[in-house]
Design an enzyme around this catalytic site. Structure first.
Site, PDB file in Angstrom:
ATOM      1  N   ARG A 138       0.823  -1.219   0.000  1.00  0.00           N
ATOM      2  CA  ARG A 138       0.000   0.000   0.000  1.00  0.00           C
ATOM      3  C   ARG A 138       0.855   1.266   0.000  1.00  0.00           C
ATOM      4  NH1 ARG A 138      -4.145  -1.852   4.449  1.00  0.00           N
ATOM      5  NH2 ARG A 138      -5.302  -3.450   3.320  1.00  0.00           N
ATOM      6  N   ARG A 192      -3.431   6.147   0.080  1.00  0.00           N
ATOM      7  CA  ARG A 192      -4.028   7.229   0.857  1.00  0.00           C
ATOM      8  C   ARG A 192      -3.065   7.984   1.754  1.00  0.00           C
ATOM      9  NH1 ARG A 192      -8.556   3.456   3.363  1.00  0.00           N
ATOM     10  NH2 ARG A 192      -6.725   2.083   3.315  1.00  0.00           N
ATOM     11  N   ARG A 215      -6.906  11.334  -7.155  1.00  0.00           N
ATOM     12  CA  ARG A 215      -8.050  10.439  -7.025  1.00  0.00           C
ATOM     13  C   ARG A 215      -9.343  11.176  -6.648  1.00  0.00           C
ATOM     14  NH1 ARG A 215      -8.980   5.633  -4.509  1.00  0.00           N
ATOM     15  NH2 ARG A 215     -11.115   6.352  -4.809  1.00  0.00           N
ATOM     16  N   ASP A 255      -6.790  -3.328  -7.177  1.00  0.00           N
ATOM     17  CA  ASP A 255      -7.461  -3.887  -6.012  1.00  0.00           C
ATOM     18  C   ASP A 255      -7.685  -5.367  -6.279  1.00  0.00           C
ATOM     19  OD1 ASP A 255      -9.127  -2.942  -3.408  1.00  0.00           O
ATOM     20  OD2 ASP A 255     -10.121  -4.637  -4.382  1.00  0.00           O
ATOM     21  N   TYR A 263     -14.612 -12.930   0.373  1.00  0.00           N
ATOM     22  CA  TYR A 263     -15.415 -11.763  -0.003  1.00  0.00           C
ATOM     23  C   TYR A 263     -16.685 -12.181  -0.737  1.00  0.00           C
ATOM     24  CZ  TYR A 263     -11.928  -8.220   1.268  1.00  0.00           C
ATOM     25  OH  TYR A 263     -11.082  -7.394   1.962  1.00  0.00           O
TER      26      TYR A 263
END
Length: 355
Positions: free
Chosen positions: A38, A42, A51, A87, A162
Site C-alpha cells: 500500500r 491514501r 483520485r 485492487d 469476499y
C-alpha cells in the site's frame, strides 16, 4: 522455470540486476531492497489529489491514472520496487460480478456466492477483460526503467471469503460453513478462482511485471490442517500456472505465523511475514530455499524517528542470516502515515545495509 534462473533464450530485462530481484533470487545485493505494501495510496497527498472524486474501481480502470499513482511512491520514497496500483477484486469486477468498493467498508458483493448454481457466474477471465492493465503496465515499464514492477492478485481463499460473505468479515462464518459443510463445492469454487487469478497474473507478467505477489489477506483465520486440505491446492495451482515465466512469486497473508511453512510449500519463492513473528524464527518455520519479506510493525511509523530506526534495526538484525531479505512492513501502510517517515525509513535501510 525457477525464479532463480534467467529465462532461457531471453536477454536479461532492464530490472534483472536490481537489488529487489536479486534478493528475491537469494543472490548478494548492494543493499537490502525496500518497498511497502500500500505504498501507492491514501498516505500520499498527491494520491488524494489525483483520485479526488473518482471511485476506487473506476480509478483502477484508467491506465494513465494507474501509472501516475503507481509511480508516486517511487519518486517520493526512492523504494526499490513499484507495486501495480489496483485492487484484489478487479478481476471479479472484470468478469461481471456485481460488486463495489464502499468507502470505509471495503468490497461489497451484491449477490454472495453460496450455491453450486452461483459458480456459473465465475466465467473465465480474458486479457480483453482487463485491457487497461496491459496498457497501464506498458506506460509504467517505460517510465520505471531498471526499477521492477510487482504485479499482484488476491489469493483464492481471500477472494472466496469476499464472495461468500458478501463483504469484509471478522469471523468468516459463511465462508467456513461452506468450507466445512460442502467440501466439494468449496474446492470447485477455489479452483475457479485459481483459474481467474492465474489469468490475471499472466496478463500482468506478459505486459512487463518483474515479480508477482499473491495476497491472502484473510487466510490467517484458518488452522494449518484446514489450510493444507482446503486452501493450499488452489494457491499452489496459481503459483504453478505462472512458474514458467521465471519471475519471483511472493506469498503474503496477515496473522499467518502458524502457516508460514505451508505458504512457502504452496509454491512461493518469497514468503511475506507480518510483524508478529521475528524473521529469524520465520526462516526456521519456512525452511531453506526461500527468501523472506517483511516485517516492521506499521504502527511504529507513528512513533518518533528514533523509535522507527530502533525497530527497523531489530528487523535487519533478525534478517542478518537470511538467504534473501526484502524489507517491508508487516502489513500495508496505514492511511494516516506521515509520508516523510517512509522516506526516512527507506534511506535508513539503504544506508545501514550498503555493502
Amino acid at each position: 522455470m525457477s525464479a532463480n534462473l534467467r529465462p532461457t533464450g531471453q536477454q536479461p530485462t532492464a530490472t534483472y540486476e536490481s537489488a529487489f530481484l536479486k534478493a528475491c533470487r537469494r543472490e548478494p545485493v548492494p543493499h537490502t531492497p525496500v518497498w511497502f505494501m500500500r505504498q501507492a495510496g491514501r498516505s500520499l497527498p498527491e494520491y488524494l489529489k489525483v483520485r479526488e472524486g473518482i471511485p476506487m474501481l473506476d480509478s483502477c480502470m484508467m491506465p494513465e491514472l494507474v501509472a501516475e499513482i503507481t509511480m508516486q511512491p517511487v519518486r517520493r520514497h526512492h523504494v526499490d520496487a513499484a507495486i501495480y496500483f489496483s485492487d484484489i477484486v478487479v478481476p471479479l469486477k472484470a468478469i461481471g460480478i456485481d460488486l463495489d468498493i464502499k468507502p470505509g467498508v471495503g468490497p461489497v458483493v451484491e449477490q454472495p456466492i453460496r450455491t453450486r448454481a452461483d459458480l456459473a457466474r465465475l466465467r473465465d477471465l480474458t486479457p480483453e477483460d482487463v485491457w487497461y492493465v496491459t496498457e497501464a503496465i506498458g506506460l509504467l515499464t517505460a517510465e520505471l526503467g531498471s526499477t521492477p514492477l510487482i504485479g499482484f492478485a488476491g489469493a483464492p481463499f481471500t477472494l472466496a471469503s469476499y464472495l461468500v460473505e458478501g463483504g469484509p468479515s471478522k469471523n468468516h462464518e459463511h465462508t467456513k460453513a461452506l468450507m466445512y459443510g460442502d467440501p466439494q463445492l468449496w474446492a470447485d469454487l477455489l479452483d475457479r478462482l485459481a483459474e481467474i487469478t492465474s489469468a490475471f497474473l499472466k496478463v500482468q507478467i506478459e505486459a512487463g511485471a518483474s515479480a508477482v505477489q499473491l495476497f491472502d489477506s484473510w487466510v490467517g483465520a484458518l488452522a494449518p490442517a484446514d489450510y493444507r486440505r482446503s486452501v493450499m491446492p488452489a494457491s499452489s495451482k496459481v503459483f504453478k500456472a505462472v512458474e514458467e515465466y521465471g519471475v519471483p512469486r511472493i506469498h503474503f497473508g496477515v496473522g499467518t505465523g502458524e502457516l508460514l511453512g505451508l505458504m512457502g510449500e504452496a509454491g512461493a519463492d518469497v514468503v511475506g511475514v507480518d510483524w508478529r513473528v521475528p524473521l529469524d524464527e520465520a526462516a526456521r518455520r519456512v525452511g531453506p530455499g526461500k527468501a523472506l519479506q517483511g516485517n516492521l510493525d506499521p504502527a511504529v511509523l507513528f512513533s518518533t524517528p528514533e523509535a522507527v530506526e530502533i525497530k527497523a534495526r531489530e528487523v535487519l538484525d533478525a534478517a542478518a542470516g537470511l538467504e534473501g531479505h526484502v524489507f517491508n512492513l508487516g502489513h500495508g501502510v496505514p492511511p494516516t502515515t506521515d509520508p516523510d517517515s517512509l522516506t526516512r525509513l527507506v534511506e535508513y535501510v539503504h544506508t545501514q545495509t550498503a555493502r
